[in-house]
Design a protein around this motif. Sequence first.
Motif, short mmCIF file in Angstrom:
data_model
loop_
_atom_site.label_atom_id
_atom_site.label_comp_id
_atom_site.label_asym_id
_atom_site.label_seq_id
_atom_site.Cartn_x
_atom_site.Cartn_y
_atom_site.Cartn_z
N PRO A 47 0.81 -1.23 0.00
CA PRO A 47 0.00 0.00 0.00
C PRO A 47 0.84 1.27 0.00
O PRO A 47 0.37 2.32 -0.46
CB PRO A 47 -0.82 -0.11 1.30
CG PRO A 47 -0.87 -1.57 1.60
CD PRO A 47 0.45 -2.11 1.13
N TYR A 48 2.08 1.20 0.50
CA TYR A 48 2.89 2.40 0.66
C TYR A 48 3.42 2.93 -0.66
O TYR A 48 3.98 4.02 -0.71
CB TYR A 48 4.01 2.14 1.68
CG TYR A 48 3.42 1.84 3.03
CD1 TYR A 48 3.06 2.87 3.89
CD2 TYR A 48 3.13 0.53 3.42
CE1 TYR A 48 2.45 2.61 5.10
CE2 TYR A 48 2.53 0.26 4.63
CZ TYR A 48 2.19 1.30 5.47
OH TYR A 48 1.58 1.04 6.66
N HIS A 49 3.22 2.17 -1.73
CA HIS A 49 3.57 2.69 -3.05
C HIS A 49 2.55 3.74 -3.51
O HIS A 49 2.89 4.66 -4.26
CB HIS A 49 3.65 1.54 -4.06
CG HIS A 49 3.98 1.98 -5.45
ND1 HIS A 49 5.05 2.80 -5.75
CD2 HIS A 49 3.35 1.73 -6.65
CE1 HIS A 49 5.09 3.03 -7.05
NE2 HIS A 49 4.07 2.41 -7.62
N LEU A 50 1.32 3.61 -3.04
CA LEU A 50 0.26 4.52 -3.49
C LEU A 50 0.48 5.95 -3.02
O LEU A 50 0.06 6.90 -3.66
CB LEU A 50 -1.11 4.01 -3.02
CG LEU A 50 -1.54 2.65 -3.59
CD1 LEU A 50 -2.84 2.19 -2.95
CD2 LEU A 50 -1.69 2.74 -5.11
N SER A 51 1.14 6.10 -1.87
CA SER A 51 1.41 7.45 -1.35
C SER A 51 2.77 7.95 -1.80
O SER A 51 3.08 9.13 -1.65
CB SER A 51 1.39 7.41 0.18
OG SER A 51 2.40 6.54 0.65
N GLY A 52 3.57 7.06 -2.35
CA GLY A 52 4.93 7.44 -2.68
C GLY A 52 5.91 7.25 -1.53
O GLY A 52 7.09 7.55 -1.67
N ILE A 53 5.43 6.78 -0.37
CA ILE A 53 6.37 6.47 0.72
C ILE A 53 7.37 5.44 0.22
O ILE A 53 8.57 5.53 0.50
CB ILE A 53 5.59 5.97 1.97
CG1 ILE A 53 4.85 7.15 2.61
CG2 ILE A 53 6.54 5.31 2.97
CD1 ILE A 53 3.98 6.77 3.80
N VAL A 54 6.86 4.45 -0.53
CA VAL A 54 7.76 3.58 -1.31
C VAL A 54 7.62 4.06 -2.75
O VAL A 54 6.68 3.71 -3.45
CB VAL A 54 7.37 2.10 -1.18
CG1 VAL A 54 8.25 1.25 -2.10
CG2 VAL A 54 7.50 1.64 0.26
N GLU A 55 8.57 4.89 -3.16
CA GLU A 55 8.41 5.61 -4.42
C GLU A 55 8.52 4.67 -5.62
O GLU A 55 7.68 4.69 -6.51
CB GLU A 55 9.47 6.71 -4.51
CG GLU A 55 9.08 7.81 -5.48
CD GLU A 55 10.15 8.88 -5.57
OE1 GLU A 55 10.92 9.04 -4.60
OE2 GLU A 55 10.23 9.54 -6.61
N ASN A 56 9.55 3.86 -5.58
CA ASN A 56 9.81 2.98 -6.71
C ASN A 56 9.22 1.60 -6.44
O ASN A 56 9.65 0.91 -5.52
CB ASN A 56 11.33 2.89 -6.92
CG ASN A 56 11.68 2.10 -8.16
OD1 ASN A 56 10.81 1.46 -8.79
ND2 ASN A 56 12.95 2.12 -8.51
N SER A 57 8.25 1.19 -7.25
CA SER A 57 7.59 -0.10 -6.99
C SER A 57 8.58 -1.25 -7.12
O SER A 57 8.37 -2.32 -6.55
CB SER A 57 6.41 -0.29 -7.93
OG SER A 57 6.85 -0.33 -9.27
N LYS A 58 9.66 -1.05 -7.85
CA LYS A 58 10.67 -2.12 -7.98
C LYS A 58 11.31 -2.47 -6.64
O LYS A 58 11.76 -3.59 -6.42
CB LYS A 58 11.74 -1.72 -8.99
CG LYS A 58 11.23 -1.80 -10.43
CD LYS A 58 12.29 -1.44 -11.43
CE LYS A 58 11.71 -1.51 -12.85
NZ LYS A 58 10.40 -0.79 -12.98
N SER A 59 11.37 -1.49 -5.75
CA SER A 59 12.00 -1.77 -4.45
C SER A 59 11.13 -2.69 -3.59
O SER A 59 11.57 -3.21 -2.57
CB SER A 59 12.32 -0.47 -3.70
OG SER A 59 11.12 0.19 -3.35
N LEU A 60 9.87 -2.89 -4.00
CA LEU A 60 9.01 -3.83 -3.27
C LEU A 60 9.43 -5.27 -3.52
O LEU A 60 9.03 -6.18 -2.79
CB LEU A 60 7.54 -3.63 -3.70
CG LEU A 60 6.90 -2.31 -3.26
CD1 LEU A 60 5.63 -2.05 -4.06
CD2 LEU A 60 6.60 -2.33 -1.77
N VAL A 61 10.23 -5.45 -4.56
CA VAL A 61 10.76 -6.79 -4.85
C VAL A 61 12.10 -6.92 -4.15
O VAL A 61 13.06 -6.23 -4.47
CB VAL A 61 10.93 -7.01 -6.37
CG1 VAL A 61 11.44 -8.42 -6.64
CG2 VAL A 61 9.61 -6.76 -7.08
N LEU A 62 12.16 -7.80 -3.15
CA LEU A 62 13.34 -7.86 -2.29
C LEU A 62 14.47 -8.66 -2.93
O LEU A 62 15.64 -8.33 -2.78
CB LEU A 62 12.98 -8.47 -0.94
CG LEU A 62 11.83 -7.76 -0.21
CD1 LEU A 62 11.48 -8.48 1.09
CD2 LEU A 62 12.18 -6.30 0.08
#
Lengths: 565, 565
Positions: A47-62
């Motif tokens: 969910p934190y990608h939607l606010s930009g807290i996790v800006e780059n969705s690629k970083s969600l892949v560990l």
Amino acid sequence: MGKRILVVGGVAGGASAAARVRRIDEYAEIIMFEKGPQVSISNCSLPYHLSGIVENSKSLVLMNPDSFKKRYNIDARVNTEVIKINRKNKTITVKDLVANSIYEEAYDKLILSPGASPILPNKVEGINKPNVFTVRNVEDIEQINNYLKENSVENVAVIGGGFIGIEVAENLRLAKYNVSVVEFANQIMTPFDYDMVQILHKELVDHGVNLVVNDGLAKIGDGFIETMSGEKIAANAVVLAIGVKPETRLAEEAKLEIGETGAIKVDSNYLTSDRDIYAIGDAIEVYHRLLHKPTRLALAGPAQKQARTVADHIYGKTNRNLGVIGSSSIHLFNLNAASTGLNTRTAEVAGFTYDSIYIMPTDKVGLMPNSNVMHFKLVYEKPTGKILGAQAIGKGNVDKRIDVIATIIMLNGTLEDLKDLELTYSPMLGTAKDVVNHAALVALNQLHGQYREVKVSQVRELVENDACIIDAREKKEYEAGHLKNAINIPLSEFRNRLAEIPTDKPVYIHCRSGQRSYNMVMALENLGYTNVYNISGSYLGINLYEYFNDLVTGREKIVTAYNFN
Amino acid sequence: MGKRILVVGGVAGGASAAARVRRIDEYAEIIMFEKGPQVSISNCSLPYHLSGIVENSKSLVLMNPDSFKKRYNIDARVNTEVIKINRKNKTITVKDLVANSIYEEAYDKLILSPGASPILPNKVEGINKPNVFTVRNVEDIEQINNYLKENSVENVAVIGGGFIGIEVAENLRLAKYNVSVVEFANQIMTPFDYDMVQILHKELVDHGVNLVVNDGLAKIGDGFIETMSGEKIAANAVVLAIGVKPETRLAEEAKLEIGETGAIKVDSNYLTSDRDIYAIGDAIEVYHRLLHKPTRLALAGPAQKQARTVADHIYGKTNRNLGVIGSSSIHLFNLNAASTGLNTRTAEVAGFTYDSIYIMPTDKVGLMPNSNVMHFKLVYEKPTGKILGAQAIGKGNVDKRIDVIATIIMLNGTLEDLKDLELTYSPMLGTAKDVVNHAALVALNQLHGQYREVKVSQVRELVENDACIIDAREKKEYEAGHLKNAINIPLSEFRNRLAEIPTDKPVYIHCRSGQRSYNMVMALENLGYTNVYNISGSYLGINLYEYFNDLVTGREKIVTAYNFN
């Protein structure tokens, strides 16, 4: 030649199990099959990608398949669906979703970690529209984000007020969307009791989220949704988060035993009914340590422990299984909220003899700039004093207090143990008598009948029935806002005003946070009053509990679409 | 007519005891005697006035005699010194320091809470100068603050690196003074082990504090101090904080028993050797739960519990006494630090068979913006796995983790219990496998001989003796700075480079935080290597431990007056 270990599902539990097997056995042949395009994603962070807290969705892949290979010598195959388990031959049938080819792989041990999938509501008109989304993987969250941006969406409806729904709603709101949350039950976030959750309801509303409870999704129209009660809510996109169901298809088709909760049944080492097949994570049912029965718990922490246990068990090592208690936390705008074990609702349903206390001390020394009120509720068993659960909400580190309670519960502690804990303290970080020590003292007083209280949920009835309610705060505090019908007798004056306190009927006392009223209750009991009650939650709690109502005079009322029932 | 309860000392323990007596007995006559001009001050918060975090020194006074009277009907007498206990008559002799008059008061029960006073160093030239201060009460802190401002002081020396000294130093530094800390031992903050405390040493130095260890105060000159080693340090004011001694004069003169630690001896209910006289707080000795012997512990939390126990005992109720374990925390510039139980030094002195592990996981999900490394050290008993203590330092909520450990210790938990804890988790607040779960897993591996490690303190010797040290990080990381003599074999390459790893001598492996090296150690063990060690603390820990040295190449070296010995 080492064992051949196949893992179905490459997120959370699956990836952990594979890595643990490698640490135990350098010679094992480990293959991990993932239907989606990625393994090892941080699904709790989606969910934190939607606010930009996790800006780059690629970083969600560990980790990617290449790093699994290099670091762990694990063959991680993405876009690869396991479509059948052939128990007799000890093989699985696999479909390469890219090449569209089918092949078999043999296993010595098979680990199922297929997870759970979002539940879709039945028979809702418009449910298949392209602006209707669920949240399970990185692609889902990228799709939502892209859709909202490409279509300049302003209004989003989130259906469901559980962890995923609320985290999605918060992050969308932080990104300035107009967000509505529609929840079928009378509250969001069921780990919290109805009284505690009002604080979270208020936090949502205060941050401009349109919160609708006691209502469900009936129809998805063009630019709006319609609820079951007929309300139309502007929405150019809809996120469905009404719950998840365990992925049991593979297990069911392989005739593995399914438990009473509808999830895969496992033993204490997470073995299914087939002794060469394990199952872990959101797809299985686990044993509840306090309820003494199977339950489902879609949380990352337990999944990791299960993964480790399975790897160990494959190599002959057993781990004790203490069951789960359900510890969780959430960050919501300016608040943190955490809970563990049972709340009064689940304790009631399970038939416990229990009671609870609700206090609101400061989380740090009051004169420190970062000090804030912490709302803390403790649920315990009567007459044993065994701790059953706790909930805490505030701006500070509520999770610290709940983790202490979780520790106490896991070690079968009682109120006496909680009272005696010697915890860390410095003025910037806590109070000499920690919140949890304080809670234990109040609960022990209540357990031993040394004082009695009524709950914040009972105050409305007391006010409406013209009960004798004493507000023990100072006059200035009273005048700034008070309960209807409450009379003001400050703690600092009551010894000279005893004549005003009736002896022939119950007296209910509150102050701001319960400390002064507690002193007055004890003094009156001492003086021979036999019918004196502290109002649990006190003025702060009443204010929050009745925030969307008019039981309290003098405070600013917020204007909101939210209709509190 | 109620009991007559007299309380000597109106801060912390004394005030708490008096208030608790009132809650139990509305009829008791309660008089509290305080030598100083204030009762009920927040003494732990005193240093924060120096930085202005607590701007108004009056807010350090939590309650005045008038509010004690009004709220609790307690007669709080300030500027009133109790000069004698007349045990035979059950009276005390009291001196009114303002009126300069002497009178007697009779007691049914007497509660001594006289506290502890700052120790002054012997025979130091200049010790009586007007610019030499100690910190015990509000006047002390006001005096320091006023002196510094009125005399435009720029340079301040703080003698002693305990809690008070360090908090005073921090707050003075925040107020832009040039601050030196002189500590006689080789480290500040003795609850922390030497390896962990380097992080705090660095934090002080990084914030411009001139830290001098292994040195003591020899002379206070004009505008400077001289240390025992002959160093001259600019100082226009000196704050002495080398420790406190229990105030035992009254008790000694009344022939109450004094314990082996030099503090007042009490039983399990804090009764002194006179059955009508209790003693609590910093003046008494308490029983150490882990060391099984008396100790002194000047902390606010235990004092509050003692106060309650005493009030209860006066009215016939006993509380169990679990002893103390010593839990504490401190906020220091950008760091939080907390500890509980024994460290390796105290475990060693007490003769325990113990071991420890040191890990540095992130305190929250790594991709969250507020995620930081947490340094965590766990001390446990061998072979039982009983938890003896822990220390944690980092920017995040280290106290949460230490409170969990304190809870485990109080409930006699083991590494197995710690491993199995189900704690709260959400990405903004923690990690699915919490720091403490992680620590337990590493410690269990070590306890059961499944892997071996060397401590960060042993690395210098390894480097100097040309031991085989493998850096398991990626090449880029290695090139940015690495240990002298370390060879770089990344985890992602080692399976193809086994020929480079010697089998005929010990191999020591580290990476950044210990996770990759752990995997490599386990794999090599599996492959038949019999002499492989993980370097506990890994590169991050070595860097901090050797921060003031030159064992590591490539990192920026800070220039500082601090001379690391």
